[in-house]
Design a protein around this motif. Structure first.
Motif, PDB file in Angstrom:
ATOM      1  N   LYS A 141      47.083  31.706  39.895  1.00  0.00           N
ATOM      2  CA  LYS A 141      48.979  31.170  40.487  1.00  0.00           C
ATOM      3  C   LYS A 141      49.157  33.188  39.810  1.00  0.00           C
ATOM      4  O   LYS A 141      49.118  33.646  38.601  1.00  0.00           O
ATOM      5  N   PRO A 142      49.753  33.936  40.544  1.00  0.00           N
ATOM      6  CA  PRO A 142      50.147  35.022  40.456  1.00  0.00           C
ATOM      7  C   PRO A 142      51.822  34.506  39.041  1.00  0.00           C
ATOM      8  O   PRO A 142      51.989  34.200  39.015  1.00  0.00           O
ATOM      9  N   GLY A 143      51.119  36.310  38.083  1.00  0.00           N
ATOM     10  CA  GLY A 143      51.872  35.690  36.811  1.00  0.00           C
ATOM     11  C   GLY A 143      50.919  35.615  35.799  1.00  0.00           C
ATOM     12  O   GLY A 143      50.684  35.591  34.415  1.00  0.00           O
ATOM     13  N   ALA A 144      48.987  35.379  36.205  1.00  0.00           N
ATOM     14  CA  ALA A 144      48.199  34.524  35.319  1.00  0.00           C
ATOM     15  C   ALA A 144      47.512  35.711  35.043  1.00  0.00           C
ATOM     16  O   ALA A 144      47.250  36.770  35.664  1.00  0.00           O
ATOM     17  N   GLU A 145      46.421  36.388  34.150  1.00  0.00           N
ATOM     18  CA  GLU A 145      45.811  36.760  33.510  1.00  0.00           C
ATOM     19  C   GLU A 145      44.664  36.411  34.123  1.00  0.00           C
ATOM     20  O   GLU A 145      44.124  35.402  34.440  1.00  0.00           O
ATOM     21  N   VAL A 146      44.093  37.539  35.077  1.00  0.00           N
ATOM     22  CA  VAL A 146      43.160  37.625  35.705  1.00  0.00           C
ATOM     23  C   VAL A 146      41.211  38.135  35.479  1.00  0.00           C
ATOM     24  O   VAL A 146      40.668  37.405  35.880  1.00  0.00           O
ATOM     25  N   ALA A 147      41.628  39.289  34.538  1.00  0.00           N
ATOM     26  CA  ALA A 147      40.188  38.976  34.245  1.00  0.00           C
ATOM     27  C   ALA A 147      40.663  40.000  32.721  1.00  0.00           C
ATOM     28  O   ALA A 147      42.610  39.683  32.582  1.00  0.00           O
ATOM     29  N   PRO A 148      40.100  39.988  32.225  1.00  0.00           N
ATOM     30  CA  PRO A 148      40.307  40.129  30.427  1.00  0.00           C
ATOM     31  C   PRO A 148      40.865  41.771  30.273  1.00  0.00           C
ATOM     32  O   PRO A 148      40.952  43.176  31.105  1.00  0.00           O
ATOM     33  N   GLY A 149      42.346  41.823  30.402  1.00  0.00           N
ATOM     34  CA  GLY A 149      43.586  42.398  30.191  1.00  0.00           C
ATOM     35  C   GLY A 149      44.452  43.150  31.490  1.00  0.00           C
ATOM     36  O   GLY A 149      45.245  43.785  31.639  1.00  0.00           O
ATOM     37  N   ILE A 150      44.092  42.267  32.031  1.00  0.00           N
ATOM     38  CA  ILE A 150      44.632  42.321  33.669  1.00  0.00           C
ATOM     39  C   ILE A 150      45.547  41.232  34.346  1.00  0.00           C
ATOM     40  O   ILE A 150      45.124  40.149  34.162  1.00  0.00           O
ATOM     41  N   VAL A 151      47.109  41.335  33.506  1.00  0.00           N
ATOM     42  CA  VAL A 151      47.335  40.111  33.746  1.00  0.00           C
ATOM     43  C   VAL A 151      48.196  40.553  36.096  1.00  0.00           C
ATOM     44  O   VAL A 151      48.245  41.970  36.532  1.00  0.00           O
ATOM     45  N   SER A 152      48.387  39.647  36.479  1.00  0.00           N
ATOM     46  CA  SER A 152      48.777  39.796  37.971  1.00  0.00           C
ATOM     47  C   SER A 152      50.566  39.217  37.998  1.00  0.00           C
ATOM     48  O   SER A 152      51.132  38.626  36.667  1.00  0.00           O
ATOM     49  N   ILE A 153      51.148  39.831  38.263  1.00  0.00           N
ATOM     50  CA  ILE A 153      52.419  40.201  39.080  1.00  0.00           C
ATOM     51  C   ILE A 153      52.952  39.585  40.150  1.00  0.00           C
ATOM     52  O   ILE A 153      52.021  40.374  41.293  1.00  0.00           O
ATOM     53  N   PRO A 154      53.793  38.522  40.169  1.00  0.00           N
ATOM     54  CA  PRO A 154      53.796  38.110  41.179  1.00  0.00           C
ATOM     55  C   PRO A 154      55.089  39.352  42.564  1.00  0.00           C
ATOM     56  O   PRO A 154      55.462  40.200  41.462  1.00  0.00           O
ATOM     57  N   ALA A 155      54.874  39.956  43.676  1.00  0.00           N
ATOM     58  CA  ALA A 155      55.609  41.087  44.169  1.00  0.00           C
ATOM     59  C   ALA A 155      55.472  40.578  46.333  1.00  0.00           C
ATOM     60  O   ALA A 155      55.279  40.932  46.660  1.00  0.00           O
ATOM     61  N   TYR A 156      56.377  39.677  45.951  1.00  0.00           N
ATOM     62  CA  TYR A 156      56.188  38.931  47.389  1.00  0.00           C
ATOM     63  C   TYR A 156      57.096  39.423  48.450  1.00  0.00           C
ATOM     64  O   TYR A 156      58.302  39.766  48.221  1.00  0.00           O
ATOM     65  N   GLY A 157      56.277  39.963  49.424  1.00  0.00           N
ATOM     66  CA  GLY A 157      57.434  40.093  50.671  1.00  0.00           C
ATOM     67  C   GLY A 157      56.793  40.862  52.094  1.00  0.00           C
ATOM     68  O   GLY A 157      56.740  40.666  52.974  1.00  0.00           O
ATOM     69  N   HIS A 158      55.928  41.717  51.025  1.00  0.00           N
ATOM     70  CA  HIS A 158      54.929  42.208  51.988  1.00  0.00           C
ATOM     71  C   HIS A 158      53.836  41.513  52.756  1.00  0.00           C
ATOM     72  O   HIS A 158      54.198  41.152  53.613  1.00  0.00           O
ATOM     73  N   THR A 159      53.707  40.453  52.015  1.00  0.00           N
ATOM     74  CA  THR A 159      53.278  39.273  52.691  1.00  0.00           C
ATOM     75  C   THR A 159      54.084  38.105  51.667  1.00  0.00           C
ATOM     76  O   THR A 159      54.032  38.240  50.682  1.00  0.00           O
ATOM     77  N   PRO A 160      53.493  36.713  52.145  1.00  0.00           N
ATOM     78  CA  PRO A 160      53.725  35.477  51.369  1.00  0.00           C
ATOM     79  C   PRO A 160      53.838  35.800  49.996  1.00  0.00           C
ATOM     80  O   PRO A 160      54.378  35.192  48.766  1.00  0.00           O
ATOM     81  N   GLY A 161      52.026  35.913  49.206  1.00  0.00           N
ATOM     82  CA  GLY A 161      51.639  35.598  48.164  1.00  0.00           C
ATOM     83  C   GLY A 161      51.080  37.234  47.301  1.00  0.00           C
ATOM     84  O   GLY A 161      50.432  37.117  46.833  1.00  0.00           O
ATOM     85  N   HIS A 162      52.105  38.389  48.023  1.00  0.00           N
ATOM     86  CA  HIS A 162      51.003  39.831  47.987  1.00  0.00           C
ATOM     87  C   HIS A 162      51.798  39.669  46.118  1.00  0.00           C
ATOM     88  O   HIS A 162      52.725  39.152  44.911  1.00  0.00           O
ATOM     89  N   THR A 163      50.506  40.164  45.881  1.00  0.00           N
ATOM     90  CA  THR A 163      51.069  40.594  44.073  1.00  0.00           C
ATOM     91  C   THR A 163      50.402  41.881  43.834  1.00  0.00           C
ATOM     92  O   THR A 163      49.308  42.656  44.139  1.00  0.00           O
ATOM     93  N   ALA A 164      51.341  42.353  42.675  1.00  0.00           N
ATOM     94  CA  ALA A 164      50.787  43.301  42.274  1.00  0.00           C
ATOM     95  C   ALA A 164      50.110  42.796  40.377  1.00  0.00           C
ATOM     96  O   ALA A 164      49.886  41.555  40.696  1.00  0.00           O
ATOM     97  N   PHE A 165      49.781  43.890  39.840  1.00  0.00           N
ATOM     98  CA  PHE A 165      48.816  43.756  38.206  1.00  0.00           C
ATOM     99  C   PHE A 165      49.591  44.830  37.224  1.00  0.00           C
ATOM    100  O   PHE A 165      49.461  45.965  37.398  1.00  0.00           O
ATOM    101  N   ALA A 166      49.016  44.483  36.421  1.00  0.00           N
ATOM    102  CA  ALA A 166      49.457  45.244  35.014  1.00  0.00           C
ATOM    103  C   ALA A 166      47.728  45.634  34.151  1.00  0.00           C
ATOM    104  O   ALA A 166      47.437  43.739  33.825  1.00  0.00           O
ATOM    105  N   ILE A 167      47.493  46.561  33.717  1.00  0.00           N
ATOM    106  CA  ILE A 167      46.460  46.530  33.538  1.00  0.00           C
ATOM    107  C   ILE A 167      46.124  46.875  32.149  1.00  0.00           C
ATOM    108  O   ILE A 167      47.078  48.405  31.862  1.00  0.00           O
TER     109      ILE A 167
END
Ligand code: ZN
Length: 319
Positions: free
Chosen positions: A208-234
């Motif tokens: 689910k965008p918003g969740a941590e996906v790997a150690p220190g890597i958090v996903s960020i919802p950034a929808y629009g480019h595609t319906p589930g397009h996701t950015a990340f913060a490391i």
């Protein structure tokens, strides 16, 4: 510099002390640069920008929903680029956390254009083999981000990696009911997503965008480019990097003119909102940012300029 390095070292000492056994890198960090694999440190992590190539995408008069060809060509001419062609550079990001090798997006594997498909050569130049990758994180299901998962013949490239994808992206592209009435190119994206994922569906982890996906890597919802397009913060130690994925692409068009809506932003208004929000946050917080389609090594800072924004790329430096 000295102070922040001390802080980083102090931070890593704490992490090491907390663990029963010190973290051991799956693959030793690189010690020198190569032309298409640019390494930089983020806290205790080593990041590597992996160049895959560039696509010279012809733009017709309808390419931008809310800008004329003349306006687009003027923006290209300002940075000495020829009219009518959008240079789309591809750079995947490898994260070595010390214990895991994480790859964010996978390059084109030569399946988008003849002038791209070099990511694995550059991975090798960085001393990493596809089998070394522990986790693959996908930002969205456009071909240039997922094609590297398989060869043209359908063989898995990263045989040992867990593949993690945004849940809303999977829900959209893996449901044939959404195919009716879409444009020819979007129809092709559906077929391509099926080709890549259908027979390995059970091995895929959805997040689910918003969740941590790997150690220190958090996903960020950034929808629009595609319906589930996701950015990340490391995050590592006291340092952070914002991975913008396709929220901002060629910076000379889309950072300078964040309101422009190219046809490949599926929901143009939502994409503009995500783009402005992310650029604004990056500029205000002076964040180090990375984006898949920025000029290699695709990392730098964002500053406000006029009614838009400007990329200040990092200076290439040896390790
Ligand atoms: Zn893309």
């Amino acid at each position: 510099m000295t102070l922040s390095r001390r802080q980083v070292l102090a931070g890593s000492a704490l992490v090491a002390a907390a663990a029963l056994v010190p973290a051991r890198a799956a693959v030793a960090p690189a010690t020198r640069q190569s032309p298409g694999a640019y390494c930089y440190n983020l806290g205790d992590y080593q990041l590597t920008a992996l160049y895959d190539g560039i696509w010279y995408l012809p733009m017709d008069a309808h390419f931008m929903r809310n800008a004329t060809a003349a306006q687009v060509n003027k923006a290209l001419a300002q940075v000495f680029l020829p009219p009518g062609v959008l240079p789309v550079s591809f750079t995947a990001l490898l994260v070595n956390t010390g214990s895991k090798l994480v790859l964010i997006d996978t390059g084109t594997a030569g399946q988008v254009t003849d002038t791209a498909g070099f990511m694995n050569d550059n991975l090798a130049a960085a001393g990493v083999q596809p089998d070394d990758i522990d986790i693959i994180i996908i930002s969205h299901f456009h071909p240039d981000h997922i094609d590297g998962i398989k060869t043209k013949d359908g063989a898995k490239v990263f045989t040992k990696a867990e593949i993690k994808v945004p849940e809303p992206e999977w829900a959209y592209w893996m449901n044939d009911a959404h195919m009716s009435g879409v444009s020819k190119s979007v129809h092709g994206y559906f077929l391509n997503a099926g080709r890549i994922f259908s027979d390995i569906a059970r091995e895929i982890t959805q997040f689910k965008p918003g969740a941590e996906v790997a150690p220190g890597i958090v996903s960020i919802p950034a929808y629009g480019h595609t319906p589930g397009h996701t950015a990340f913060a490391i995050h590592s130690g006291k340092e952070s990097l914002l991975v913008m994925s396709d929220t901002v692409r060629n910076p000379y068009l889309f950072a300078r003119h964040p309101d422009w809506q190219p046809i490949f932003d599926m929901d143009g208004d939502m994409a503009v909102k995500a783009r402005r929000h992310m650029l604004d946050r990056a500029a205000a917080d002076r964040l180090l940012v990375e984006a898949y389609h920025f000029p290699f090594p695709a990392v730098g800072h964002i500053l406000r300029r006029g009614r838009g924004y400007e990329l200040a790329p990092v200076m290439w430096s040896p390790l």
